[in-house]
Scaffold this motif. Structure first.
Motif, PDB file in Angstrom:
ATOM      1  N   HIS B  20      52.663 -74.470  19.047  1.00 13.51           N
ATOM      2  CA  HIS B  20      51.350 -73.813  19.146  1.00 13.51           C
ATOM      3  C   HIS B  20      50.925 -73.270  17.782  1.00 13.51           C
ATOM      4  O   HIS B  20      49.814 -73.533  17.314  1.00 13.51           O
ATOM      5  CB  HIS B  20      51.396 -72.662  20.162  1.00 13.51           C
ATOM      6  N   ASN B  21      51.819 -72.524  17.159  1.00 11.72           N
ATOM      7  CA  ASN B  21      51.463 -71.860  15.904  1.00 11.72           C
ATOM      8  C   ASN B  21      51.134 -72.848  14.790  1.00 11.72           C
ATOM      9  O   ASN B  21      50.142 -72.692  14.079  1.00 11.72           O
ATOM     10  CB  ASN B  21      52.596 -70.919  15.467  1.00 11.72           C
ATOM     11  N   VAL B  22      51.967 -73.875  14.649  1.00 10.08           N
ATOM     12  CA  VAL B  22      51.715 -74.809  13.550  1.00 10.08           C
ATOM     13  C   VAL B  22      50.434 -75.616  13.812  1.00 10.08           C
ATOM     14  O   VAL B  22      49.714 -75.970  12.865  1.00 10.08           O
ATOM     15  CB  VAL B  22      52.946 -75.710  13.258  1.00 10.08           C
ATOM     16  N   CYS B  23      50.102 -75.854  15.072  1.00 12.52           N
ATOM     17  CA  CYS B  23      48.861 -76.583  15.387  1.00 12.52           C
ATOM     18  C   CYS B  23      47.617 -75.747  15.050  1.00 12.52           C
ATOM     19  O   CYS B  23      46.643 -76.267  14.517  1.00 12.52           O
ATOM     20  CB  CYS B  23      48.823 -77.001  16.857  1.00 12.52           C
ATOM     21  N   VAL B  24      47.649 -74.452  15.363  1.00 17.58           N
ATOM     22  CA  VAL B  24      46.510 -73.589  15.028  1.00 17.58           C
ATOM     23  C   VAL B  24      46.342 -73.513  13.508  1.00 17.58           C
ATOM     24  O   VAL B  24      45.225 -73.622  12.983  1.00 17.58           O
ATOM     25  CB  VAL B  24      46.688 -72.166  15.618  1.00 17.58           C
ATOM     26  N   GLU B  25      47.456 -73.379  12.801  1.00 16.68           N
ATOM     27  CA  GLU B  25      47.395 -73.301  11.343  1.00 16.68           C
ATOM     28  C   GLU B  25      46.904 -74.630  10.751  1.00 16.68           C
ATOM     29  O   GLU B  25      46.095 -74.648   9.816  1.00 16.68           O
ATOM     30  CB  GLU B  25      48.789 -72.935  10.791  1.00 16.68           C
ATOM     31  N   THR B  26      47.386 -75.735  11.302  1.00 13.44           N
ATOM     32  CA  THR B  26      47.006 -77.056  10.790  1.00 13.44           C
ATOM     33  C   THR B  26      45.536 -77.357  11.091  1.00 13.44           C
ATOM     34  O   THR B  26      44.844 -77.974  10.268  1.00 13.44           O
ATOM     35  CB  THR B  26      47.911 -78.151  11.396  1.00 13.44           C
ATOM     36  N   GLY B  32      39.540 -77.344   6.239  1.00 16.55           N
ATOM     37  CA  GLY B  32      39.395 -77.181   4.795  1.00 16.55           C
ATOM     38  C   GLY B  32      39.442 -78.525   4.064  1.00 16.55           C
ATOM     39  O   GLY B  32      38.748 -78.709   3.061  1.00 16.55           O
ATOM     40  N   LEU B  33      40.235 -79.466   4.566  1.00 17.72           N
ATOM     41  CA  LEU B  33      40.329 -80.786   3.938  1.00 17.72           C
ATOM     42  C   LEU B  33      39.061 -81.605   4.160  1.00 17.72           C
ATOM     43  O   LEU B  33      38.678 -82.416   3.313  1.00 17.72           O
ATOM     44  CB  LEU B  33      41.538 -81.555   4.506  1.00 17.72           C
ATOM     45  N   GLY B  34      38.405 -81.388   5.288  1.00 16.17           N
ATOM     46  CA  GLY B  34      37.168 -82.122   5.587  1.00 16.17           C
ATOM     47  C   GLY B  34      37.407 -83.590   5.921  1.00 16.17           C
ATOM     48  O   GLY B  34      38.530 -83.996   6.170  1.00 16.17           O
ATOM     49  N   GLY B  35      36.325 -84.364   5.936  1.00 18.42           N
ATOM     50  CA  GLY B  35      36.413 -85.788   6.264  1.00 18.42           C
ATOM     51  C   GLY B  35      36.948 -85.979   7.672  1.00 18.42           C
ATOM     52  O   GLY B  35      36.624 -85.191   8.571  1.00 18.42           O
ATOM     53  N   GLU B  36      37.774 -87.017   7.842  1.00 17.35           N
ATOM     54  CA  GLU B  36      38.264 -87.307   9.195  1.00 17.35           C
ATOM     55  C   GLU B  36      39.140 -86.159   9.716  1.00 17.35           C
ATOM     56  O   GLU B  36      39.299 -86.007  10.929  1.00 17.35           O
ATOM     57  CB  GLU B  36      39.042 -88.627   9.202  1.00 17.35           C
ATOM     58  N   ASP B  92      50.557 -84.875   2.927  1.00 19.42           N
ATOM     59  CA  ASP B  92      50.250 -83.445   3.093  1.00 19.42           C
ATOM     60  C   ASP B  92      51.422 -82.746   3.776  1.00 19.42           C
ATOM     61  O   ASP B  92      51.872 -83.159   4.843  1.00 19.42           O
ATOM     62  CB  ASP B  92      48.970 -83.275   3.918  1.00 19.42           C
ATOM     63  N   GLU B  93      51.886 -81.663   3.160  1.00 19.96           N
ATOM     64  CA  GLU B  93      53.111 -80.997   3.617  1.00 19.96           C
ATOM     65  C   GLU B  93      52.955 -80.353   4.996  1.00 19.96           C
ATOM     66  O   GLU B  93      53.797 -80.516   5.873  1.00 19.96           O
ATOM     67  CB  GLU B  93      53.537 -79.934   2.591  1.00 19.96           C
ATOM     68  N   LEU B  94      51.864 -79.621   5.197  1.00 19.34           N
ATOM     69  CA  LEU B  94      51.669 -78.920   6.482  1.00 19.34           C
ATOM     70  C   LEU B  94      51.473 -79.911   7.630  1.00 19.34           C
ATOM     71  O   LEU B  94      52.034 -79.735   8.724  1.00 19.34           O
ATOM     72  CB  LEU B  94      50.481 -77.955   6.388  1.00 19.34           C
ATOM     73  N   MET B  95      50.688 -80.965   7.372  1.00 19.25           N
ATOM     74  CA  MET B  95      50.452 -81.955   8.426  1.00 19.25           C
ATOM     75  C   MET B  95      51.734 -82.697   8.802  1.00 19.25           C
ATOM     76  O   MET B  95      51.947 -83.035   9.972  1.00 19.25           O
ATOM     77  CB  MET B  95      49.373 -82.951   8.004  1.00 19.25           C
ATOM     78  N   THR B  96      52.567 -82.942   7.823  1.00 22.63           N
ATOM     79  CA  THR B  96      53.850 -83.603   8.093  1.00 22.63           C
ATOM     80  C   THR B  96      54.738 -82.703   8.936  1.00 22.63           C
ATOM     81  O   THR B  96      55.379 -83.146   9.889  1.00 22.63           O
ATOM     82  CB  THR B  96      54.571 -83.937   6.756  1.00 22.63           C
ATOM     83  N   ARG B  97      54.763 -81.432   8.579  1.00 23.92           N
ATOM     84  CA  ARG B  97      55.550 -80.465   9.337  1.00 23.92           C
ATOM     85  C   ARG B  97      55.014 -80.338  10.765  1.00 23.92           C
ATOM     86  O   ARG B  97      55.780 -80.237  11.731  1.00 23.92           O
ATOM     87  CB  ARG B  97      55.501 -79.105   8.637  1.00 23.92           C
ATOM     88  N   CYS B  98      53.697 -80.378  10.900  1.00 28.63           N
ATOM     89  CA  CYS B  98      53.069 -80.292  12.222  1.00 28.63           C
ATOM     90  C   CYS B  98      53.480 -81.493  13.076  1.00 28.63           C
ATOM     91  O   CYS B  98      53.856 -81.337  14.241  1.00 28.63           O
ATOM     92  CB  CYS B  98      51.554 -80.229  12.065  1.00 28.63           C
ATOM     93  N   ALA B  99      53.432 -82.682  12.479  1.00 28.08           N
ATOM     94  CA  ALA B  99      53.810 -83.902  13.214  1.00 28.08           C
ATOM     95  C   ALA B  99      55.258 -83.827  13.688  1.00 28.08           C
ATOM     96  O   ALA B  99      55.568 -84.185  14.836  1.00 28.08           O
ATOM     97  CB  ALA B  99      53.598 -85.128  12.329  1.00 28.08           C
ATOM     98  N   GLU B 100      56.135 -83.346  12.816  1.00 30.32           N
ATOM     99  CA  GLU B 100      57.554 -83.243  13.185  1.00 30.32           C
ATOM    100  C   GLU B 100      57.769 -82.251  14.331  1.00 30.32           C
ATOM    101  O   GLU B 100      58.519 -82.502  15.261  1.00 30.32           O
ATOM    102  CB  GLU B 100      58.390 -82.815  11.968  1.00 30.32           C
ATOM    103  N   MET B 101      57.091 -81.113  14.227  1.00 30.44           N
ATOM    104  CA  MET B 101      57.217 -80.098  15.272  1.00 30.44           C
ATOM    105  C   MET B 101      56.712 -80.647  16.611  1.00 30.44           C
ATOM    106  O   MET B 101      57.320 -80.404  17.663  1.00 30.44           O
ATOM    107  CB  MET B 101      56.420 -78.852  14.853  1.00 30.44           C
ATOM    108  N   CYS B 102      55.595 -81.379  16.563  1.00 33.23           N
ATOM    109  CA  CYS B 102      55.029 -81.977  17.791  1.00 33.23           C
ATOM    110  C   CYS B 102      56.006 -82.972  18.418  1.00 33.23           C
ATOM    111  O   CYS B 102      56.167 -82.996  19.639  1.00 33.23           O
ATOM    112  CB  CYS B 102      53.709 -82.671  17.485  1.00 33.23           C
ATOM    113  N   ARG B 103      56.641 -83.778  17.603  1.00 33.68           N
ATOM    114  CA  ARG B 103      57.642 -84.726  18.126  1.00 33.68           C
ATOM    115  C   ARG B 103      58.776 -83.987  18.832  1.00 33.68           C
ATOM    116  O   ARG B 103      59.198 -84.361  19.916  1.00 33.68           O
ATOM    117  CB  ARG B 103      58.283 -85.530  16.977  1.00 33.68           C
TER     118      ARG B 103
END
Lengths: 123, 123, 123, 123
Positions: B20-26, B32-36, B92-103
């Motif tokens: 939950h926490n890493v998803c809200v932060e991500t 902030g990154l914008g685009g897709e 991207d470091e945070l997005m990678t961490r988010c993906a790992e946590m989700c898995r």
């Protein structure tokens, strides 16, 4: 492709929202009544229903592809809550109203759960 | 019969909470990154995962009988989120961490969804 | 002493509930519009308002003694959201409706925040 | 200007997250104990604390400008919960742990509430 909330979904959102509210109010009311009304089981059933109804409404309001799944679980939680409120209501006005709202919400959530196609995750 | 949270469930609660926490932060980071990254689809996937993870954790903490159902939907939401974060991470470091946590969260939710018996509603 | 929800509080609960819903819908709508509408600031303002409105409604439905405090923060979040939606609306129908709902909710939350006595914690 | 979560805020997020979880677990535990533990007052205090802690954590994770306000109310809710858990704990292990977590969370929320400047709404 913009997210369109049709009248069917709008009605379901409305039911989930009202169902959440009456469950939170009833949970508190039942703590006041005590006895089996304040048992873990009855309180769970009410708080579960309240929480998943709120999630269900938000998934639909966001237009999330996964909303049929959440609506499916929500229908189940509403059904359980309706049954348990009826079992314990014994003429109590708020509990009777809660049971009715849960039934109505369960019915519309079942429809949302059934009729929607969920796109595959990989895009 | 008191509710016992065993180590398997405790681990799943922990995963849901962190996920939950890493998803809200991500989600905020991606705005902030914008685009897709700030597209409706990617934001939904993150917010859906955050919300259902929180519900999943609460159902387990309450000891609700319906927690396997919520964990089932949670596993699906986590899987979708992992896939979409991986697709867009590009180092991207945070997005990678988010993906790992989700898995990790998807895996433990799948186990909770599978191994639990849900008592019939009527008591 | 049973919790009594008077008509003033009932109206505030209703405003918070509707305000939550329109903010979640508008946040998604604004992601679709892109540009400043999908900026971190505007999305925060909408998601903050949605989340604190939901908390505010629940505190009142539970009859929690601390509800005036939550209503106080809620009024502030609604005010911010109203202002930011008006700033960016430019004739957009949903954003205009969101701003109006936020104003109405802010007004009733301010009243709840002002007129209630909060009992001391020690009993 | 990207949102930076410093170690102080990270610690507060962590406290709010853990405090939410222990309060949900303790609320259920107290329903099982019955008596004053399952009274409306004690259950409110626990559920209020759980809900505002979750909101507090999310506001910080999103980097929302209004997080000091939510942290302020959260500190108050944590303090109340700590006091009420201590009052009723009588050696109960989970309730004692809940009280300690609430104290720790109240302390870090007070710091977040005090040290932050809130930008004016109009930009």
């Amino acid at each position: 492709m913009p997210h369109k909330i049709d009248s069917k979904m709008r009605e379901c959102i409305d039911n989930c929202t009202q169902c959440h509210n009456v469950c939170v109010e009833t949970a508190n009311h039942c703590l006041g009544l005590g006895g089996e009304h304040s048992s873990q089981h009855h309180q769970h059933v009410l708080l579960d229903c309240a929480q998943i109804c709120a999630a269900s409404a938000d998934f639909m309001l966001r237009g999330s592809e996964l909303h049929p799944r959440v609506c499916g679980v929500c229908a189940e939680a509403c059904e359980r809550c309706a049954q348990d409120c009826e079992r314990l209501a014994g003429g109590d006005e708020l509990m009777t109203r809660c049971a009715e709202m849960c039934r109505r919400c369960a019915e519309s959530c079942r429809q949302m759960a059934a009729c929607r196609f969920i796109a595959p995750t990989i895009r």
